[in-house]
Design a protein around this motif. Sequence first.
Motif, PDB file in Angstrom:
ATOM      1  N   GLN A  33       0.810  -1.221   0.000  1.00 21.16           N
ATOM      2  CA  GLN A  33       0.000   0.000   0.000  1.00 21.16           C
ATOM      3  C   GLN A  33       0.845   1.273   0.000  1.00 21.16           C
ATOM      4  O   GLN A  33       0.402   2.309  -0.478  1.00 21.16           O
ATOM      5  N   ASP A  34       2.048   1.207   0.546  1.00 26.72           N
ATOM      6  CA  ASP A  34       2.915   2.378   0.612  1.00 26.72           C
ATOM      7  C   ASP A  34       3.208   2.863  -0.816  1.00 26.72           C
ATOM      8  O   ASP A  34       3.779   2.112  -1.621  1.00 26.72           O
ATOM      9  N   PRO A  35       2.826   4.103  -1.142  1.00 27.44           N
ATOM     10  CA  PRO A  35       2.984   4.595  -2.518  1.00 27.44           C
ATOM     11  C   PRO A  35       4.433   4.592  -3.026  1.00 27.44           C
ATOM     12  O   PRO A  35       4.668   4.279  -4.194  1.00 27.44           O
ATOM     13  N   ARG A  38       5.399   0.991  -3.725  1.00 30.32           N
ATOM     14  CA  ARG A  38       4.616   0.543  -4.882  1.00 30.32           C
ATOM     15  C   ARG A  38       5.200   1.107  -6.176  1.00 30.32           C
ATOM     16  O   ARG A  38       5.305   0.403  -7.178  1.00 30.32           O
ATOM     17  N   ARG A  39       5.602   2.376  -6.159  1.00 23.27           N
ATOM     18  CA  ARG A  39       6.207   3.003  -7.347  1.00 23.27           C
ATOM     19  C   ARG A  39       7.535   2.329  -7.671  1.00 23.27           C
ATOM     20  O   ARG A  39       7.819   2.007  -8.828  1.00 23.27           O
ATOM     21  N   THR A  42       6.922  -1.072  -9.137  1.00 22.89           N
ATOM     22  CA  THR A  42       6.387  -0.930 -10.491  1.00 22.89           C
ATOM     23  C   THR A  42       7.494  -0.567 -11.472  1.00 22.89           C
ATOM     24  O   THR A  42       7.608  -1.167 -12.546  1.00 22.89           O
ATOM     25  N   ASP A  96      -0.691   7.645 -10.997  1.00 20.64           N
ATOM     26  CA  ASP A  96      -0.575   7.663  -9.538  1.00 20.64           C
ATOM     27  C   ASP A  96      -0.826   6.244  -9.046  1.00 20.64           C
ATOM     28  O   ASP A  96      -1.886   5.671  -9.315  1.00 20.64           O
ATOM     29  N   VAL A  97       0.137   5.678  -8.325  1.00 18.87           N
ATOM     30  CA  VAL A  97       0.040   4.280  -7.889  1.00 18.87           C
ATOM     31  C   VAL A  97      -1.096   4.037  -6.902  1.00 18.87           C
ATOM     32  O   VAL A  97      -1.450   2.885  -6.640  1.00 18.87           O
ATOM     33  N   SER A  98      -1.683   5.093  -6.359  1.00 16.29           N
ATOM     34  CA  SER A  98      -2.773   4.941  -5.391  1.00 16.29           C
ATOM     35  C   SER A  98      -4.150   4.986  -6.051  1.00 16.29           C
ATOM     36  O   SER A  98      -5.155   4.756  -5.394  1.00 16.29           O
ATOM     37  N   PHE A 102      -4.531   3.166 -11.978  1.00 21.03           N
ATOM     38  CA  PHE A 102      -3.292   2.399 -11.851  1.00 21.03           C
ATOM     39  C   PHE A 102      -3.615   0.911 -11.742  1.00 21.03           C
ATOM     40  O   PHE A 102      -3.007   0.086 -12.419  1.00 21.03           O
ATOM     41  N   GLU A 103      -4.563   0.574 -10.884  1.00 17.01           N
ATOM     42  CA  GLU A 103      -4.906  -0.841 -10.699  1.00 17.01           C
ATOM     43  C   GLU A 103      -5.480  -1.445 -11.974  1.00 17.01           C
ATOM     44  O   GLU A 103      -5.190  -2.589 -12.303  1.00 17.01           O
TER      45      GLU A 103
END
Length: 189
Positions: A33-35, A38-39, A42, A96-98, A102-103
């Motif tokens: 969950q931490d952006p 996660r970035r 990715t 934005d990964v959040s 993105f999903e």
Amino acid sequence: MTSTPAGERDVIDVLTADHRDVTALIAEIWTVQDPMIRRDLTDTAISELVRHAVAEEMYVYPAMRKHLPEGDKAVEHDVEEHKELEEAMKKLEDLDVSGVEFEEALRRLEEILTDHVQDEESDQFPEMRRRIPREELTELAGKVETAKKLAPTRPHPGAPNNELFHKLVGPGVGLVDRLRDKLTGRATR
């Protein structure tokens, strides 16, 4: 799928390990969950996948065309999937990964990748092991590993997906990508 003797990795072993690594990275992205993490995950997955695809296009696809009865057809299919993967990766780079977008983009990348891996591991790799001499498969492993070190780390959907482009222009593009990665602190391996 049979493997090579112990200690003697061939190109199929290398490519299969790449598949496992990128698939594991994507699975990990879903759990984090931490952006910032996660970035980073990715960007690392994108970098690994781009290098893998470039190396395939430089060395594996010419061998497939040469040795497999339906090699041209298989390569054309794989190149189309690479183009789809590049477009999906380019989209992921800018999101934005959040966010929900993105999903959705990550899910799309995962779907294309799953299909691509399935095609290669179920059909193409066993066929390559049957038809390409073991020595050539082992030699291709070294070429693929070297190509991945010089290859671009970012998707370039507008660039040609072919051996000649990657061999002539790819190292320069890779150098620029790695410089950009360093300057921006982008995560890659």
